[in-house]
Structure formats: C-alpha cells, structure tokens
Motif scaffolding. Structure first.
Motif, PDB file in Angstrom:
ATOM      1  N   ALA A  86      -5.342  15.168   4.153  1.00  0.00           N
ATOM      2  CA  ALA A  86      -5.662  16.389   4.875  1.00  0.00           C
ATOM      3  C   ALA A  86      -5.004  16.423   6.248  1.00  0.00           C
ATOM      4  CB  ALA A  86      -7.175  16.529   5.018  1.00  0.00           C
ATOM      5  N   ALA A  87      -4.745  15.233   6.820  1.00  0.00           N
ATOM      6  CA  ALA A  87      -4.106  15.140   8.131  1.00  0.00           C
ATOM      7  C   ALA A  87      -2.582  15.202   8.037  1.00  0.00           C
ATOM      8  CB  ALA A  87      -4.528  13.856   8.825  1.00  0.00           C
ATOM      9  N   GLY A  88      -2.066  15.330   6.826  1.00  0.00           N
ATOM     10  CA  GLY A  88      -0.623  15.468   6.647  1.00  0.00           C
ATOM     11  C   GLY A  88       0.131  14.177   6.499  1.00  0.00           C
ATOM     12  N   LEU A  89      -0.566  13.072   6.278  1.00  0.00           N
ATOM     13  CA  LEU A  89       0.099  11.788   6.082  1.00  0.00           C
ATOM     14  C   LEU A  89       0.484  11.605   4.629  1.00  0.00           C
ATOM     15  CD1 LEU A  89      -2.149   9.399   8.222  1.00  0.00           C
ATOM     16  CD2 LEU A  89       0.059  10.380   8.862  1.00  0.00           C
ATOM     17  N   GLY A  90       1.646  11.003   4.408  1.00  0.00           N
ATOM     18  CA  GLY A  90       2.046  10.615   3.065  1.00  0.00           C
ATOM     19  C   GLY A  90       1.645   9.181   2.797  1.00  0.00           C
ATOM     20  N   GLU A  91       2.401   8.508   1.936  1.00  0.00           N
ATOM     21  CA  GLU A  91       2.100   7.111   1.636  1.00  0.00           C
ATOM     22  C   GLU A  91       2.461   6.199   2.793  1.00  0.00           C
ATOM     23  OE1 GLU A  91       0.539   5.879  -1.129  1.00  0.00           O
ATOM     24  OE2 GLU A  91       0.199   8.028  -1.487  1.00  0.00           O
ATOM     25  N   SER A 114      -1.921   1.598   2.319  1.00  0.00           N
ATOM     26  CA  SER A 114      -2.642   2.880   2.280  1.00  0.00           C
ATOM     27  C   SER A 114      -3.317   3.116   0.936  1.00  0.00           C
ATOM     28  CB  SER A 114      -1.696   4.036   2.614  1.00  0.00           C
ATOM     29  OG  SER A 114      -0.642   4.131   1.669  1.00  0.00           O
ATOM     30  N   ARG A 115      -2.757   2.571  -0.148  1.00  0.00           N
ATOM     31  CA  ARG A 115      -3.353   2.790  -1.461  1.00  0.00           C
ATOM     32  C   ARG A 115      -4.701   2.094  -1.597  1.00  0.00           C
ATOM     33  NH1 ARG A 115       0.610  -0.874  -1.671  1.00  0.00           N
ATOM     34  NH2 ARG A 115       0.396  -2.847  -2.804  1.00  0.00           N
ATOM     35  N   TRP A 116      -5.002   1.139  -0.690  1.00  0.00           N
ATOM     36  CA  TRP A 116      -6.266   0.421  -0.760  1.00  0.00           C
ATOM     37  C   TRP A 116      -7.326   1.016   0.158  1.00  0.00           C
ATOM     38  CZ3 TRP A 116      -5.897  -1.848  -5.014  1.00  0.00           C
ATOM     39  CH2 TRP A 116      -4.762  -2.577  -5.385  1.00  0.00           C
ATOM     40  N   LEU A 117      -7.014   2.106   0.850  1.00  0.00           N
ATOM     41  CA  LEU A 117      -8.048   2.804   1.599  1.00  0.00           C
ATOM     42  C   LEU A 117      -9.094   3.373   0.643  1.00  0.00           C
ATOM     43  CD1 LEU A 117      -5.821   4.776   4.139  1.00  0.00           C
ATOM     44  CD2 LEU A 117      -7.492   3.020   4.764  1.00  0.00           C
ATOM     45  N   SER A 118     -10.277   3.619   1.164  1.00  0.00           N
ATOM     46  CA  SER A 118     -11.316   4.249   0.343  1.00  0.00           C
ATOM     47  C   SER A 118     -10.887   5.662  -0.028  1.00  0.00           C
ATOM     48  CB  SER A 118     -12.622   4.297   1.128  1.00  0.00           C
ATOM     49  OG  SER A 118     -12.462   5.121   2.278  1.00  0.00           O
ATOM     50  N   PRO A 119     -11.459   6.226  -1.097  1.00  0.00           N
ATOM     51  CA  PRO A 119     -11.104   7.608  -1.469  1.00  0.00           C
ATOM     52  C   PRO A 119     -11.312   8.598  -0.326  1.00  0.00           C
ATOM     53  CG  PRO A 119     -12.265   6.546  -3.273  1.00  0.00           C
ATOM     54  CD  PRO A 119     -12.328   5.592  -2.115  1.00  0.00           C
ATOM     55  N   LEU A 120     -12.389   8.439   0.436  1.00  0.00           N
ATOM     56  CA  LEU A 120     -12.648   9.359   1.542  1.00  0.00           C
ATOM     57  C   LEU A 120     -11.575   9.236   2.619  1.00  0.00           C
ATOM     58  CD1 LEU A 120     -14.528  11.484   2.779  1.00  0.00           C
ATOM     59  CD2 LEU A 120     -15.786   9.588   3.865  1.00  0.00           C
ATOM     60  N   ALA A 121     -11.188   8.000   2.950  1.00  0.00           N
ATOM     61  CA  ALA A 121     -10.147   7.788   3.963  1.00  0.00           C
ATOM     62  C   ALA A 121      -8.795   8.289   3.464  1.00  0.00           C
ATOM     63  CB  ALA A 121     -10.075   6.308   4.334  1.00  0.00           C
ATOM     64  N   ARG A 122      -8.495   8.095   2.186  1.00  0.00           N
ATOM     65  CA  ARG A 122      -7.235   8.607   1.630  1.00  0.00           C
ATOM     66  C   ARG A 122      -7.197  10.127   1.692  1.00  0.00           C
ATOM     67  NH1 ARG A 122      -7.978   4.849  -2.566  1.00  0.00           N
ATOM     68  NH2 ARG A 122      -8.369   6.533  -4.061  1.00  0.00           N
ATOM     69  N   GLU A 123      -8.336  10.752   1.410  1.00  0.00           N
ATOM     70  CA  GLU A 123      -8.395  12.212   1.487  1.00  0.00           C
ATOM     71  C   GLU A 123      -8.237  12.677   2.938  1.00  0.00           C
ATOM     72  OE1 GLU A 123      -8.693  16.204   0.963  1.00  0.00           O
ATOM     73  OE2 GLU A 123      -8.199  14.631  -0.480  1.00  0.00           O
ATOM     74  N   ALA A 124      -8.824  11.938   3.874  1.00  0.00           N
ATOM     75  CA  ALA A 124      -8.660  12.273   5.293  1.00  0.00           C
ATOM     76  C   ALA A 124      -7.195  12.159   5.698  1.00  0.00           C
ATOM     77  CB  ALA A 124      -9.526  11.363   6.156  1.00  0.00           C
ATOM     78  N   ALA A 125      -6.509  11.139   5.182  1.00  0.00           N
ATOM     79  CA  ALA A 125      -5.084  10.974   5.475  1.00  0.00           C
ATOM     80  C   ALA A 125      -4.276  12.129   4.893  1.00  0.00           C
ATOM     81  CB  ALA A 125      -4.584   9.642   4.918  1.00  0.00           C
ATOM     82  N   THR A 171      -8.266  -4.146  -1.351  1.00  0.00           N
ATOM     83  CA  THR A 171      -8.975  -3.733  -0.145  1.00  0.00           C
ATOM     84  C   THR A 171      -7.986  -3.598   0.999  1.00  0.00           C
ATOM     85  OG1 THR A 171     -10.909  -4.205   1.245  1.00  0.00           O
ATOM     86  CG2 THR A 171      -9.497  -6.056   0.690  1.00  0.00           C
ATOM     87  N   TYR A 172      -8.395  -2.903   2.019  1.00  0.00           N
ATOM     88  CA  TYR A 172      -7.570  -2.728   3.215  1.00  0.00           C
ATOM     89  C   TYR A 172      -7.806  -3.949   4.094  1.00  0.00           C
ATOM     90  CZ  TYR A 172      -5.038   0.400   6.476  1.00  0.00           C
ATOM     91  OH  TYR A 172      -4.106   1.003   7.295  1.00  0.00           O
ATOM     92  N   ALA A 173      -6.774  -4.765   4.280  1.00  0.00           N
ATOM     93  CA  ALA A 173      -6.933  -6.065   4.931  1.00  0.00           C
ATOM     94  C   ALA A 173      -7.375  -5.910   6.382  1.00  0.00           C
ATOM     95  CB  ALA A 173      -5.634  -6.857   4.859  1.00  0.00           C
ATOM     96  N   ILE A 174      -8.371  -6.688   6.765  1.00  0.00           N
ATOM     97  CA  ILE A 174      -8.833  -6.730   8.151  1.00  0.00           C
ATOM     98  C   ILE A 174      -8.940  -8.187   8.608  1.00  0.00           C
ATOM     99  CG2 ILE A 174     -10.693  -6.156   9.775  1.00  0.00           C
ATOM    100  CD1 ILE A 174     -11.416  -3.784   8.045  1.00  0.00           C
ATOM    101  N   GLU A 175      -9.880  -8.922   8.028  1.00  0.00           N
ATOM    102  CA  GLU A 175     -10.185 -10.260   8.545  1.00  0.00           C
ATOM    103  C   GLU A 175      -9.497 -11.387   7.781  1.00  0.00           C
ATOM    104  OE1 GLU A 175     -12.701 -10.197   4.996  1.00  0.00           O
ATOM    105  OE2 GLU A 175     -11.877  -8.703   6.355  1.00  0.00           O
ATOM    106  N   GLN A 176      -8.782 -11.081   6.722  1.00  0.00           N
ATOM    107  CA  GLN A 176      -8.065 -12.103   5.970  1.00  0.00           C
ATOM    108  C   GLN A 176      -7.035 -11.441   5.072  1.00  0.00           C
ATOM    109  OE1 GLN A 176     -10.671 -14.202   3.190  1.00  0.00           O
ATOM    110  NE2 GLN A 176     -12.018 -12.413   3.079  1.00  0.00           N
TER     111      GLN A 176
END
Length: 438
Positions: free
Chosen positions: A299-304, A286-297, A223-228
């Motif tokens: 599409a926005a031109g971000l790599g790993e 970044s590999r733990w982002l959701s599929p939708l967020a990874r696709e947004a990244a 998961t993408y770490a937030i609270e722990q």
C-alpha cells in the motif's frame, strides 16, 4: 550554476544525527572530484577497556555504547559469548529476547521517523519546530515510541540500558500478567504504525538510487531476522557470524576516525562497498514479513526491494508495523522460561555474534581465556559498515544536483545523510559541510 574559483559551504551543526562529522565536497566544472564524509569523533576505546574484564560483563558494558539501541549491543554480546562457551539457548529464552528486541525496533524507528527524518520532508529544521505547527504528529510518534519503551521496561527492567539481560538469558522472567497488560497499548500502537506507513508513503521523494555495490543483512528463512540468523548479501554470498572476519575487511582512511568496511575480494562497480540496515533487510527478507506488514509495504508503494535511500523512511515504517505485530504474537504465546537463564561456563575460545540493530547488522567477536577473562574484543557497528556507501551515495547525489544553489544543496546533503539514520558516536551532534567549486 554560478562559476567561481572557489565556493565554500559550512554547516556548523546537524542536530539530527548522532556524532561529530563533516562532509567535504570538491567540484571542478560540472564534475564532483572528491566527496568525503569526515568523522572526527574521538575514539571511545570500548574494545580496549573490555580486555581484562570478565566474560559476563560485555552485555552491560557495551549497552552504554548507545542509549537508543542498547539491546542490540546486549544481544550481540550475549550471542558472541554464548558462542564462545558453546552454549545453546532454549527457545523460550530466545523468544523473550526477540520480544525485547522488538521493543527497541519500535522505539528507535519511531524516534527516527518522527523526530529525526520527517522534518526534512515537511520543511522543518527540527522535530521541536515541527511540534509547534503539528503537535498531533509529534504526539503520535511519541505514543508509538512509548509502546516500544514499555516492552523494554517490562522485559529488560528499564527502557534505557536494560538491567535484566545476562549471559544465558535473563535474571528474571516477567510475569505473564505484566506482559498481557501491554496487549491493548500495542494494539493501539499497531494502528499508529499502519497510519505511519501510509503517512510517510505520501512524502515527496527524489528519484535517487543507492550508489552502493551490495547489501548485507542477517537472514532467517521463515521469519524476518532480528536477533539471530545467517549473514547474506544481495549478490548471493552467505556466511555465519563466525565468517564475518573472513568476509568483511575494515580499513582506516585519512579523513575519518571511523573505519570503512568492505566485502573482501569483491570487485566490480562497488569495490566491496555495501549497505546494511532497513533497505538491506527489506531487499533480502521482505517475503518473510507478516501478511499485514507486506500489505502495508504494498500500500505504501514498495516492491520486493527498495533502492532509494530517501524511501528508507517508508521501509522503517513497515518494519515498525512488523515489530509491533511480532511483539503481540510473542506476548500471546508467552510462557515464562524456567529457568530464565541457562548457565554459561567459561572456556578458552573465540565467539562471534551478530544481530540486526535498527540501523543494521551489528557484529561482536570476543576471545576469552579458560578463566573467563576477555583477551580481545571487536565490535563493528552498522554505521561504520555504511560509511563508504554513504560517501559514494553523497558523491552521486551531489553530482546529480550541482545546479542547486549553496543553501539548497546543503539542505539536501543533510537530508541524504539522515536517510541512513547514522549513529556516529551516540554522543554530540555536529556536522560541518564544506563544498569547494572551481
């Protein structure tokens, strides 16, 4: 470049960072000899006046450090105190905490993207000025921020300095119907977040890479770490929050009331400097982002990874997509925890807690006695950790742009500072910029 014995630039106000500071740059010929980020904000003494208070009070007291990110302080305080008291929080409560934190990520990132940072790229001096020409953009940003605030109100009791947070969990659990009512507004916010990522990806970004030596953020496999999570650096170091004191050293510098943080024992180019925040989180997780967020990244031109601080606005937009989507997931799976909080009896011990504030890793440490009184407190906010890295980045940026005239160099330096969304004090908003050229 015009050669003079001395050239001085002075900016009386930088209204889109939080706190009082100044940038001093001295050049000789074509070389930057000195670059300082002077922080002259008076000390606020939170650590001092926590001493002697009850161990139950830090979540409410430290929330007042920041009106934009109070949940970060509440969650780090709770984590540290629960660690000291040896209490494990059940998953339904941690899920509700994560939902509350998602609300803060959404509202804080939306505020930074639309009102504090985007005006730089679009040629406006402020979000208010931008609203005159592009009311649609400001309204879109405020609608996104409103969705985050609604989560904070539903879970935390109110959007600013939530009152429902306590050690062990919450005073009460929100009713399922109350959270379900947020679903449709959040679906609309997800569309806005995706549009935001596309929009900011089209900005004109200078070709610039961070001058920092390392990156640091919480990580949590799966998961993408937030609270722990566990603290990690890009160079390969990992340690729990309890190891923060051993691995991070703070030092006073003459020109700043804000301490500078460095990784202990780190040599090399960075000299222990490191950066925390969106770029660090993205590089490490970044590999733990959701599929939708990874696709947004993508599409926005971000790599790993992303090492250009000017593109941090894109990473924030992608994280906003993730936070909205994560909030929807948590609401769909929500069952009120029963009870909403577990008991946290005091004991003489030291506790450590770290969470990911929108601006980066926030660390708390508390020592308490057997009666539950706080005997020592240490709070290390993300901006303090980033000060040395910001200075190094500014020095490199100015060195690469000495051919600019005073006005343009000033504008670019202000933008470079705002890349990091610095919260110097969560108070007034002033920065003086001085450049001496000889």
């Amino acid at each position: 470049m015009t050669h003079r014995n001395e050239r001085v630039l002075s900016v009386a106000e930088l209204a889109r960072v939080e706190g009082e500071g100044a940038l001093y740059v001295r050049t000789r010929g074509n070389q930057v000899e000195e670059a300082r980020l002077d922080i002259y904000e008076p000390p606020r003494f939170f650590e001092a006046f926590l001493r002697g208070r009850s161990y139950t009070e830090p979540p409410d007291i430290t929330a007042r450090i920041c009106g934009i990110c109070p949940v970060a302080y509440q969650m780090s305080a709770c984590a540290a105190m629960e660690d000291a008291c040896g209490v494990t929080i059940p998953e339904p409560v941690t899920d509700l905490r994560r939902l509350l934190y998602c609300g803060e990520w959404i509202e804080s990132h939306a505020l930074h993207i639309y009102l504090l940072h985007a005006p730089d790229f679009l040629g406006y001096r402020s979000g208010i000025e931008m609203a005159t020409d592009r009311r649609d953009l400001i309204e879109r940003g405020l609608a996104l921020k409103k969705a985050g605030n609604a989560i904070m109100e539903a879970v935390g009791g109110r959007a600013i300095h939530p009152v429902n947070v306590r050690l062990g969990g919450f005073y009460r659990a929100p009713a399922p119907a109350g959270l379900a009512a947020l679903t449709e507004p959040l679906k609309a916010a997800l569309d806005i977040a995706l549009d935001t990522a596309t929009w900011v990806a089209g900005f004109d970004f200078p070709d610039h890479a961070c001058a920092t030596g390392d990156l640091l953020a919480l990580t949590q496999p799966g998961t993408y770490a937030i609270e722990q999570g566990t603290l990690a650096t890009r160079s390969g170091l990992t340690f729990p929050p309890a190891g923060f004191d051993a691995h991070v050293r703070e030092e006073q510098v003459p020109h700043s009331t804000a301490l500078h943080a460095r990784l202990a024992g780190a040599g090399g180019v960075g000299g222990g400097r490191y950066l925390t925040g969106p770029l660090a989180r993205y590089a490490l997780s970044s590999r733990w982002l959701s599929p939708l967020a990874r696709e947004a990244a993508r599409a926005a031109g971000l790599g790993e990874t992303c090492d250009n601080p000017f593109r941090s606005i894109v990473v924030r937009a992608v994280e906003t997509v993730y936070a909205v989507e994560e909030a929807l997931r948590l609401i769909a799976a929500y069952t009120p925890p029963e009870p909403p909080a577990v008991e946290v009896p005091p004991r003489a011990a030291t506790g450590h807690g770290a969470t990911e504030a929108p601006r980066g890793t926030l660390y708390h440490r508390y020592e308490i006695d057997a009666g539950g009184l706080i005997t020592a407190a240490r709070i290390v906010p993300p901006t303090s950790q980033n000060q040395a890295a910001i200075e190094a980045d500014l020095r490199g940026f100015v060195q690469a742009h000495l051919d600019l005239d005073d006005a343009e160099l000033t504008r670019r330096c202000e933008q470079a500072i705002r890349n990091y969304d610095p919260c110097i004090s969560c108070s007034t908003h002033f920065l003086d910029l001085t450049v001496e050229r000889s």
